[in-house]
Design a protein around this motif. Sequence first.
Motif, short mmCIF file in Angstrom:
data_model
loop_
_atom_site.label_atom_id
_atom_site.label_comp_id
_atom_site.label_asym_id
_atom_site.label_seq_id
_atom_site.Cartn_x
_atom_site.Cartn_y
_atom_site.Cartn_z
N LEU A 119 -27.63 60.04 -12.26
CA LEU A 119 -28.66 60.32 -11.26
C LEU A 119 -29.16 61.75 -11.38
CD1 LEU A 119 -30.27 59.07 -9.00
CD2 LEU A 119 -28.53 59.81 -7.38
N GLY A 120 -28.26 62.67 -11.81
CA GLY A 120 -28.67 64.06 -12.01
C GLY A 120 -29.74 64.21 -13.07
N LEU B 168 -13.87 57.70 -12.09
CA LEU B 168 -14.56 57.98 -13.35
C LEU B 168 -15.94 57.33 -13.38
CD1 LEU B 168 -11.65 57.62 -15.96
CD2 LEU B 168 -12.84 59.73 -15.28
N MET B 169 -16.03 56.09 -12.92
CA MET B 169 -17.33 55.42 -12.88
C MET B 169 -18.28 56.12 -11.91
SD MET B 169 -17.26 53.04 -15.11
CE MET B 169 -16.16 54.14 -16.03
N ARG B 170 -17.73 56.58 -10.80
CA ARG B 170 -18.54 57.29 -9.82
C ARG B 170 -19.05 58.61 -10.39
NH1 ARG B 170 -22.08 56.81 -5.87
NH2 ARG B 170 -21.68 58.08 -4.04
N MET B 171 -18.24 59.26 -11.19
CA MET B 171 -18.66 60.50 -11.86
C MET B 171 -19.80 60.22 -12.83
SD MET B 171 -14.91 62.22 -12.47
CE MET B 171 -15.51 63.68 -13.33
N LEU B 172 -19.71 59.12 -13.56
CA LEU B 172 -20.79 58.76 -14.48
C LEU B 172 -22.07 58.47 -13.72
CD1 LEU B 172 -18.96 56.44 -17.06
CD2 LEU B 172 -19.72 58.82 -17.38
N GLN B 173 -21.96 57.83 -12.54
CA GLN B 173 -23.15 57.58 -11.73
C GLN B 173 -23.81 58.90 -11.31
OE1 GLN B 173 -21.67 55.02 -8.51
NE2 GLN B 173 -22.90 53.37 -9.35
N GLY B 174 -22.99 59.86 -10.89
CA GLY B 174 -23.53 61.15 -10.48
C GLY B 174 -24.21 61.86 -11.63
N LEU B 175 -23.60 61.84 -12.80
CA LEU B 175 -24.22 62.45 -13.98
C LEU B 175 -25.56 61.79 -14.29
CD1 LEU B 175 -21.17 62.85 -16.39
CD2 LEU B 175 -22.54 64.70 -15.43
N PRO C 115 -25.48 68.00 -10.05
CA PRO C 115 -26.03 69.22 -10.68
C PRO C 115 -25.65 69.35 -12.15
CG PRO C 115 -25.04 69.72 -8.54
CD PRO C 115 -24.65 68.32 -8.88
N PHE C 116 -24.45 68.89 -12.51
CA PHE C 116 -24.03 68.96 -13.91
C PHE C 116 -24.83 67.96 -14.75
CE2 PHE C 116 -20.45 70.38 -11.35
CZ PHE C 116 -20.21 71.63 -11.91
N GLY C 117 -25.12 66.79 -14.16
CA GLY C 117 -25.98 65.84 -14.85
C GLY C 117 -27.36 66.40 -15.07
N ALA C 118 -27.84 67.18 -14.10
CA ALA C 118 -29.15 67.81 -14.24
C ALA C 118 -29.17 68.78 -15.42
CB ALA C 118 -29.51 68.55 -12.95
#
Length: 552
Positions: free
Chosen positions: A135-136, A126-133, A74-77
């Motif tokens: 995809l958002g 950290l890499m997983r957080m970047l992936q989530g951002l 959602p934050f990436g969105a």
Amino acid sequence: MTAVAVASHASGMTSKDKQVIIAASLGTVFEFYDFFLIGLLAAEITKVFFSGVNPTAGFIFTLLGFAAGFMLRPFGAIVFGRLGDIVGRKYTFLVTILLMGVSTFVIGLLPSYATAGLAAPVAFILMRMLQGLALGGEFGGAMIYVAEHAPQGRRAEWTSWVILTAAVGFLLAVAVIIPLRLTLGGDAFTAWGWRVPFIISVALLGISLWIRLKLDESPEFKRMKAEGKASKAPLGEAFGQWKYLRLILVGALCILPAQAVIWYTGQFYSLFFLTKVLRVETLTANVMLITATVLTAPLYIVFGALSDRIGRRAVYVTGYLLCAVLTVPIFQAITHYANPGLERAQIETPITVVANPEECSLQFNPLGTSKFTTSCDVVTDALAKLGLSYSSEGATGAGKASVKVGDLAVAGYAADDADAAAQKARFEGELKAALTKKNYPLGPAAEDDINRPMIVLLLCVLLSFGTITFSPTTTSLLEMFPSRIRYTAMSFPYHLSAAWFGGFLPATAFTIVAATGNIYSGLYYPVAIATACFALSLLFARETKDVDISKG
């Protein structure tokens, strides 16, 4: 590449139209391929990055690592939605695909805990957080880019190609992992082979970037910019004006939650149920799910096109209703055809947990910070992990909980007992002996008892609910908002629902199973969400198929 082949034969499209759909779809295939690798390689990743810390910290790190990708969507969105409404659709999803590709490639190169200590799990998270951002921002951008090229009356059909890529990304990830695992063998794959799917993703990144760089900006965004109608503050406009905030809430709370849990139930929970509850061998279960996914993939296009003709809401609420009515019976039938011995044992010799109700907790622990140590919690957790149904019988006093398998009783223990380790070994041994004596199959499901064609058929029905709901809901969502805030306003409710309703499906379902003792009760969660969204969509969602998205 399936999308390429089929799209090239789509009627009524110019070569430029096909290029738009193929470019957006292939890029999103790559994004979902990267995202699904984490779940499919969970066991290997846990051993590499989290095995060196103490069990409690390791469990927390593991959950954070896998949840981070969902929680950041959602934050990436918000971040990339704003960028997409100000700078443009094309350039924004070029940034997101580059971010996803680099973070995925780096995961394949990260040192293990044995080499780098705590830096290893921290770097992975950290890499997983970047992936989530990433995809958002990616999925909404690709959807909007295609929709703003689509002709009136075919918008959902065109965007269905992008939606189809979620399934294709899953298939691609499985198609890489399974042959690699079989070729290398278990030891080599665990030691280093799991890195290969991450590292080779850099080739997919290069192809996707090359194709997307050749694209023009969407005609709707260019028109809006030329007329000076672009929003200077899309976040403030989308969330600060009630007429738009209301639509965001309708999407996030009334329409999208059911779509998210329905898709995750079919694509992920079904695999968990087959392998962990029914104990079907992992490769066998994967092959059946892959087969069902391939057979149902064209239905995304079919139901997208249908919603172009009869309306979005009529199609997706039908999917919600089908899910609410048929999900539990489908999983019961899967049990019958996958592990009939387990089904027969639970009917003939039911299991009962005898415990003081005051000792029994609701074991919802998505962040891994709580401990459940009472004897009731210990024995119910053990039965839930074995995939066994049980009923509860109240007891009074301070005695330990026990498990009755027919007329055989097994005394439980508490996790904080002084001799907990010895008691655990004793309990597990006695429970296994009692279950074996009462003809409970404790090993893998017998291969000869698995009716593969019937299970594939049932999985096809289950997956079809996702194909009915996915395209109509997401297309309807982007049609709710004007061009100047569409990227922001569409992406946030979609990823909020996907992350928080769909992403927490496994944890929520397991909690319900442990609390009720019924292996099917975890399905009450998607059924309840589907039922609620069926009613809420009829009350609050409006039809959007005839909306001119170039206005406003």
